[in-house]
Scaffold this motif. Sequence first.
Motif, PDB file in Angstrom:
ATOM      1  N   ILE A  54      -6.248  -2.225  -2.037  1.00 26.82           N
ATOM      2  CA  ILE A  54      -7.371  -1.290  -2.065  1.00 26.82           C
ATOM      3  C   ILE A  54      -8.233  -1.482  -0.822  1.00 26.82           C
ATOM      4  CG2 ILE A  54      -9.463  -0.661  -3.322  1.00 26.82           C
ATOM      5  CD1 ILE A  54      -7.943  -1.384  -5.893  1.00 26.82           C
ATOM      6  N   LEU A  55      -8.526  -2.733  -0.537  1.00 25.15           N
ATOM      7  CA  LEU A  55      -9.327  -3.056   0.650  1.00 25.15           C
ATOM      8  C   LEU A  55      -8.625  -2.585   1.921  1.00 25.15           C
ATOM      9  CD1 LEU A  55     -11.845  -4.899   1.543  1.00 25.15           C
ATOM     10  CD2 LEU A  55     -10.102  -6.604   2.039  1.00 25.15           C
ATOM     11  N   ALA A  56      -7.347  -2.949   2.032  1.00 24.72           N
ATOM     12  CA  ALA A  56      -6.592  -2.570   3.226  1.00 24.72           C
ATOM     13  C   ALA A  56      -6.506  -1.052   3.334  1.00 24.72           C
ATOM     14  CB  ALA A  56      -5.200  -3.187   3.186  1.00 24.72           C
ATOM     15  N   GLY A  57      -6.292  -0.395   2.189  1.00 28.73           N
ATOM     16  CA  GLY A  57      -6.162   1.063   2.193  1.00 28.73           C
ATOM     17  C   GLY A  57      -7.423   1.734   2.721  1.00 28.73           C
ATOM     18  N   VAL A  58      -8.570   1.239   2.265  1.00 20.82           N
ATOM     19  CA  VAL A  58      -9.832   1.828   2.726  1.00 20.82           C
ATOM     20  C   VAL A  58      -9.985   1.619   4.232  1.00 20.82           C
ATOM     21  CG1 VAL A  58     -12.330   1.609   2.579  1.00 20.82           C
ATOM     22  CG2 VAL A  58     -10.970   1.631   0.500  1.00 20.82           C
ATOM     23  N   LEU A  59      -9.679   0.389   4.683  1.00 23.41           N
ATOM     24  CA  LEU A  59      -9.760   0.114   6.124  1.00 23.41           C
ATOM     25  C   LEU A  59      -8.830   1.035   6.908  1.00 23.41           C
ATOM     26  CD1 LEU A  59      -9.841  -3.781   6.384  1.00 23.41           C
ATOM     27  CD2 LEU A  59     -11.598  -2.181   7.129  1.00 23.41           C
ATOM     28  N   TYR A  60      -7.614   1.225   6.405  1.00 25.00           N
ATOM     29  CA  TYR A  60      -6.645   2.064   7.104  1.00 25.00           C
ATOM     30  C   TYR A  60      -7.121   3.496   7.166  1.00 25.00           C
ATOM     31  CZ  TYR A  60      -3.223  -1.703   6.811  1.00 25.00           C
ATOM     32  OH  TYR A  60      -2.571  -2.886   6.935  1.00 25.00           O
ATOM     33  N   ALA A  67      -3.194 -13.104   1.227  1.00 22.20           N
ATOM     34  CA  ALA A  67      -2.765 -11.712   1.072  1.00 22.20           C
ATOM     35  C   ALA A  67      -3.220 -10.876   2.258  1.00 22.20           C
ATOM     36  CB  ALA A  67      -3.314 -11.143  -0.221  1.00 22.20           C
ATOM     37  N   VAL A  68      -4.495 -10.991   2.595  1.00 19.89           N
ATOM     38  CA  VAL A  68      -5.053 -10.157   3.660  1.00 19.89           C
ATOM     39  C   VAL A  68      -4.365 -10.474   4.978  1.00 19.89           C
ATOM     40  CG1 VAL A  68      -7.129  -9.632   4.957  1.00 19.89           C
ATOM     41  CG2 VAL A  68      -7.255  -9.888   2.501  1.00 19.89           C
ATOM     42  N   ALA A  69      -4.154 -11.770   5.240  1.00 14.58           N
ATOM     43  CA  ALA A  69      -3.534 -12.141   6.505  1.00 14.58           C
ATOM     44  C   ALA A  69      -2.113 -11.619   6.579  1.00 14.58           C
ATOM     45  CB  ALA A  69      -3.548 -13.655   6.668  1.00 14.58           C
ATOM     46  N   ASN A  70      -1.398 -11.681   5.461  1.00 15.02           N
ATOM     47  CA  ASN A  70      -0.019 -11.215   5.489  1.00 15.02           C
ATOM     48  C   ASN A  70       0.047  -9.707   5.691  1.00 15.02           C
ATOM     49  OD1 ASN A  70       2.727 -11.326   5.360  1.00 15.02           O
ATOM     50  ND2 ASN A  70       2.789 -12.509   3.490  1.00 15.02           N
ATOM     51  N   VAL A  71      -0.955  -8.993   5.155  1.00 24.40           N
ATOM     52  CA  VAL A  71      -1.024  -7.555   5.399  1.00 24.40           C
ATOM     53  C   VAL A  71      -1.436  -7.321   6.856  1.00 24.40           C
ATOM     54  CG1 VAL A  71      -2.278  -5.466   4.786  1.00 24.40           C
ATOM     55  CG2 VAL A  71      -1.505  -7.003   3.007  1.00 24.40           C
ATOM     56  N   THR A 104      -1.166  10.588   4.673  1.00 21.16           N
ATOM     57  CA  THR A 104      -0.048   9.647   4.688  1.00 21.16           C
ATOM     58  C   THR A 104      -0.490   8.285   4.145  1.00 21.16           C
ATOM     59  OG1 THR A 104       0.618  10.748   6.703  1.00 21.16           O
ATOM     60  CG2 THR A 104       1.752   8.718   6.152  1.00 21.16           C
ATOM     61  N   PHE A 105      -1.602   7.795   4.661  1.00 22.82           N
ATOM     62  CA  PHE A 105      -2.070   6.482   4.219  1.00 22.82           C
ATOM     63  C   PHE A 105      -2.523   6.523   2.763  1.00 22.82           C
ATOM     64  CE2 PHE A 105      -2.268   5.085   8.683  1.00 22.82           C
ATOM     65  CZ  PHE A 105      -1.671   3.856   8.518  1.00 22.82           C
ATOM     66  N   GLY A 106      -3.113   7.640   2.368  1.00 17.80           N
ATOM     67  CA  GLY A 106      -3.547   7.773   0.970  1.00 17.80           C
ATOM     68  C   GLY A 106      -2.362   7.679   0.024  1.00 17.80           C
ATOM     69  N   ALA A 107      -1.284   8.391   0.344  1.00 14.73           N
ATOM     70  CA  ALA A 107      -0.100   8.384  -0.524  1.00 14.73           C
ATOM     71  C   ALA A 107       0.535   6.996  -0.542  1.00 14.73           C
ATOM     72  CB  ALA A 107       0.898   9.417  -0.030  1.00 14.73           C
ATOM     73  N   ALA A 108       0.609   6.368   0.635  1.00 12.01           N
ATOM     74  CA  ALA A 108       1.195   5.028   0.712  1.00 12.01           C
ATOM     75  C   ALA A 108       0.388   4.054  -0.134  1.00 12.01           C
ATOM     76  CB  ALA A 108       1.233   4.559   2.157  1.00 12.01           C
ATOM     77  N   MET A 109      -0.940   4.196  -0.063  1.00 11.76           N
ATOM     78  CA  MET A 109      -1.822   3.319  -0.824  1.00 11.76           C
ATOM     79  C   MET A 109      -1.556   3.492  -2.321  1.00 11.76           C
ATOM     80  SD  MET A 109      -5.898   3.311  -0.394  1.00 11.76           S
ATOM     81  CE  MET A 109      -6.997   2.731  -1.648  1.00 11.76           C
ATOM     82  N   ALA A 110      -1.357   4.747  -2.747  1.00 12.13           N
ATOM     83  CA  ALA A 110      -1.105   4.993  -4.171  1.00 12.13           C
ATOM     84  C   ALA A 110       0.164   4.269  -4.612  1.00 12.13           C
ATOM     85  CB  ALA A 110      -0.982   6.488  -4.418  1.00 12.13           C
ATOM     86  N   VAL A 111       1.223   4.365  -3.818  1.00 11.57           N
ATOM     87  CA  VAL A 111       2.477   3.704  -4.188  1.00 11.57           C
ATOM     88  C   VAL A 111       2.288   2.192  -4.257  1.00 11.57           C
ATOM     89  CG1 VAL A 111       4.853   3.269  -3.467  1.00 11.57           C
ATOM     90  CG2 VAL A 111       3.871   5.539  -3.183  1.00 11.57           C
ATOM     91  N   VAL A 112       1.576   1.649  -3.264  1.00 12.55           N
ATOM     92  CA  VAL A 112       1.394   0.199  -3.222  1.00 12.55           C
ATOM     93  C   VAL A 112       0.548  -0.271  -4.414  1.00 12.55           C
ATOM     94  CG1 VAL A 112       0.428  -1.693  -1.902  1.00 12.55           C
ATOM     95  CG2 VAL A 112       1.717   0.074  -0.755  1.00 12.55           C
ATOM     96  N   VAL A 168       6.633   6.133   4.442  1.00 14.28           N
ATOM     97  CA  VAL A 168       7.448   4.918   4.559  1.00 14.28           C
ATOM     98  C   VAL A 168       6.829   3.975   5.584  1.00 14.28           C
ATOM     99  CG1 VAL A 168       9.684   3.996   5.177  1.00 14.28           C
ATOM    100  CG2 VAL A 168       9.534   6.149   3.938  1.00 14.28           C
ATOM    101  N   VAL A 169       6.465   4.546   6.736  1.00 21.75           N
ATOM    102  CA  VAL A 169       5.885   3.702   7.784  1.00 21.75           C
ATOM    103  C   VAL A 169       4.537   3.159   7.314  1.00 21.75           C
ATOM    104  CG1 VAL A 169       5.152   3.597  10.176  1.00 21.75           C
ATOM    105  CG2 VAL A 169       7.065   5.047   9.533  1.00 21.75           C
ATOM    106  N   ALA A 170       3.757   4.015   6.661  1.00 23.07           N
ATOM    107  CA  ALA A 170       2.424   3.582   6.225  1.00 23.07           C
ATOM    108  C   ALA A 170       2.522   2.471   5.186  1.00 23.07           C
ATOM    109  CB  ALA A 170       1.651   4.762   5.669  1.00 23.07           C
ATOM    110  N   ILE A 171       3.531   2.547   4.310  1.00 23.16           N
ATOM    111  CA  ILE A 171       3.689   1.481   3.313  1.00 23.16           C
ATOM    112  C   ILE A 171       3.937   0.149   4.011  1.00 23.16           C
ATOM    113  CG2 ILE A 171       5.298   0.573   1.580  1.00 23.16           C
ATOM    114  CD1 ILE A 171       5.381   3.272   0.328  1.00 23.16           C
ATOM    115  N   SER A 172       4.643   0.216   5.128  1.00 20.02           N
ATOM    116  CA  SER A 172       4.925  -1.047   5.816  1.00 20.02           C
ATOM    117  C   SER A 172       3.645  -1.677   6.349  1.00 20.02           C
ATOM    118  CB  SER A 172       5.935  -0.838   6.941  1.00 20.02           C
ATOM    119  OG  SER A 172       5.346  -0.083   7.966  1.00 20.02           O
ATOM    120  N   ALA A 173       2.557  -0.891   6.411  1.00 21.31           N
ATOM    121  CA  ALA A 173       1.278  -1.473   6.809  1.00 21.31           C
ATOM    122  C   ALA A 173       0.627  -2.240   5.665  1.00 21.31           C
ATOM    123  CB  ALA A 173       0.331  -0.381   7.288  1.00 21.31           C
ATOM    124  N   PHE A 174       1.117  -2.004   4.443  1.00 23.56           N
ATOM    125  CA  PHE A 174       0.527  -2.688   3.283  1.00 23.56           C
ATOM    126  C   PHE A 174       1.336  -3.901   2.855  1.00 23.56           C
ATOM    127  CE2 PHE A 174      -1.250   1.540   2.817  1.00 23.56           C
ATOM    128  CZ  PHE A 174      -2.525   1.299   2.346  1.00 23.56           C
TER     129      PHE A 174
END
Lengths: 553, 247
Positions: A320-326, A95-99, A128-136, A285-291
């Motif tokens: 959650i992990l990725a979101g915090v890092l972002y 999962a982490v690698a694919n993200v 932006t990243f916070g909102a994307a994280m919520a959706v993901v 939208v762009v931030a979600i693509s980071a997740f």
Amino acid sequence: MKISVRNSAPYFPIAVNMLETFGNMFTDAAAGRGNANVWHFGSMTCVTHKQGEPAHRRESWYAVSAHGDRFITPHSPVEGLRRRKLSFLPVVAQAVANVAPAGAMSVIPALIFPGLVLGSARPNLALTFGAAMAVVILVSFCLRPMAKRMAAVSGLYSYTAKGLGQRTAITAGWSAIFGYGLVAMASLLAVGTYVVQLLINLGVAFADPRIFTVLVILAAAGAACFLMIRGIRVSAWSTLLMESISIGILAVLMIVYFAVNPPTVGLGSVFAWNGDFDLLSIGIVVAISAFVGFESPTTLGGEAQKPFVSVPRAITWTPILAGVLYLLAATAQDVALKEAPLDITGSSTPLSDLFSQTSPMFAAVLDLGIAASWFACAIASVNALARIFFCMGREGVAPRTVGRTHPAFGTPSTAILAVMPVVALVPIVMVISGTSPVQGLANLFTLGAYGYLGSYIFASASMPFFLRRIGEDTYASWILGAATSLALGAVLWTAAAVSLHTGNLQTLIYGGVLLASVIFATYLRLRLPERLASVGIYDETRQLDLFQGEPIP
Amino acid sequence: MNYRYENRGPSTTSNPLRILEVVARLGTGTTAKEVSDALQMPPATAYRVLNALVGDEYLARTSDLRGFALGHAISGLIAAAAPPTVPAAARAVIDAFRSGNRFAVHLIMFRNAALRIADEDPDYPLQSASEMLRYPHASAAGKLMLAELGDSASALPKGPLMKLTEHTIVDKRRLEEVLAEIRIKGEASEINELEQGSARLALPVRRPNGSVGAALCLSGPSERFDTVCEHAEEARQLASGLAPFLF
């Protein structure tokens, strides 16, 4: 007894035999030679059974129960994969690698900056990243109940098959394959770009870096292919290693950078809100693509040791992990890049340019970390893609040959070998044709994100139907499923609207893929309904998973 | 039997066990709805616990994903808790031997590196049976089992060996020597080690593959142990005669 023609070697096209030979080249002389006469043709294993009866040969793969007409089926439809051997860490690594958080951390903000003109009205990165994280996270809550109930080998594709039905699943599957494929291509392109950047930072001069980039891409594709065929454990552990190295490098460099160049900009401006919702929604939208990619362990249900624990856990914690890092990285980069000259913020590798101001060595180490992250991402994406493709092959909705597994390593080797050339070719063509790396990466990632978003919408909407089908739906599941698919729909709509508005072809390309999948599904419905009916295979419970009735002596 | 949820009280620890019981009773294919109905448990609770049990492989979902069956992880519990069954034919053979002798004859089985009493002599019941099961290093049958296991330490409780009487072997090195001797002789004996005043001789009952699966245990007062040992050859024949009935 009927014997399928598929069992006789002459019927396989020569190309497939060549592929197989190539795959077997990875088999070192000793490994697996002992059982070289064991050939897995789909669910059929051409060896005599324990009781000594002749090998039972199934006429076709699609007869295996996707219908669940028996409590326990004697043969698993995904037989041939190395079952239940992968421990928890490699599952998370997938999962982490694919993200690819390390890669995405450094590239995605760069994509946001030049894409949306710099200046006063750029979106607030943290928000932006916070909102994307919520959706993901909403999406991961939708996938969890299904991951807890079904050991899927083809991820969201099989979830959709059990929820919204088999025809929709074809579209979801194609969408997911599209997403994984494009992200894998983008990853290889990123590997090439960053390795060349690394050498430039080290002072190597290139007459034409394009040739070298192509060579790097080819080498990376070859290495990835080898690791993936060699075994899921090897490839998952190597992605874990790569990803840890790159996150470690990035974290250390960020800390060192700020220690050397203390920020003069107040942190308050990072969180300042400029009140522009349009920019925010595009940014999301762009931030979600980071997740995207966090859901890829759902393709390891057959291979994970305790799939009903490890897969849900991996898809819950990765975003959650990725979101915090972002959030950390976005804040840090915001501060760092605010002071940076404009040409750096517009660069395709802004972070390393920023660091090369301080020291080229710094920048080289950073490039190494990011390249490692993208390499891991390429492996993880193709691993997931190949498993979906493999299942489609078994079901008969893709060429049957891709439903074969490697006799010794238990990986979907034919699917990997079929996919990898395409995945490598696209970035190579882009490099040769002289597309700028930043433009190429942006296009591939955004297109890939469409694919992922599409499959998320189908899978999230499937969740309550999936649960109802097995008699375990609750009110909460209907609300969650509806809310998530609406939120995702809104995100996709925003992206499509912006894309159409700017005259970008991306939406049309993705729309074309969807349309093609619908046509294909309709064709299957009309001409090959029995193949369509077999869609949705997964790693079913086997006799040996059950209590045997007699205590262990 | 009453499976009502309220009567037993909602408890997070007992819910999984009651669900396992329902699935075991209703059989393969029991649905989540049936489980929650049988226990009068809120469906959401039942789904949550069922999924947790599936996650740990105590239960498995059937191919239609609706039903449940007992999973392989539960065999450990069942094997450890269920008493071994001894066929009537085997009992008859043992009883015939008992009737001719004035000492106790017990059949003790080995299971998962633990002793299980399979057939106890009705005339001379086992003394300190719980101690025997708990401390295999102190009894003849236990030592026979330890000798059979490659890694005897895994079957012993952690820490120093328990001293039940002054004759109990508490030195681990000494125990290893005794076990090596048992492996050579193919029988184990114990005098006053488990209990002051009693002695036992344990003879192996072998599985078809040659491994020892049970012990035929002859037991008498310490001072008459020689008399017991005189019957060793006879008992050995009984043990090999028993094997086909047991394994």
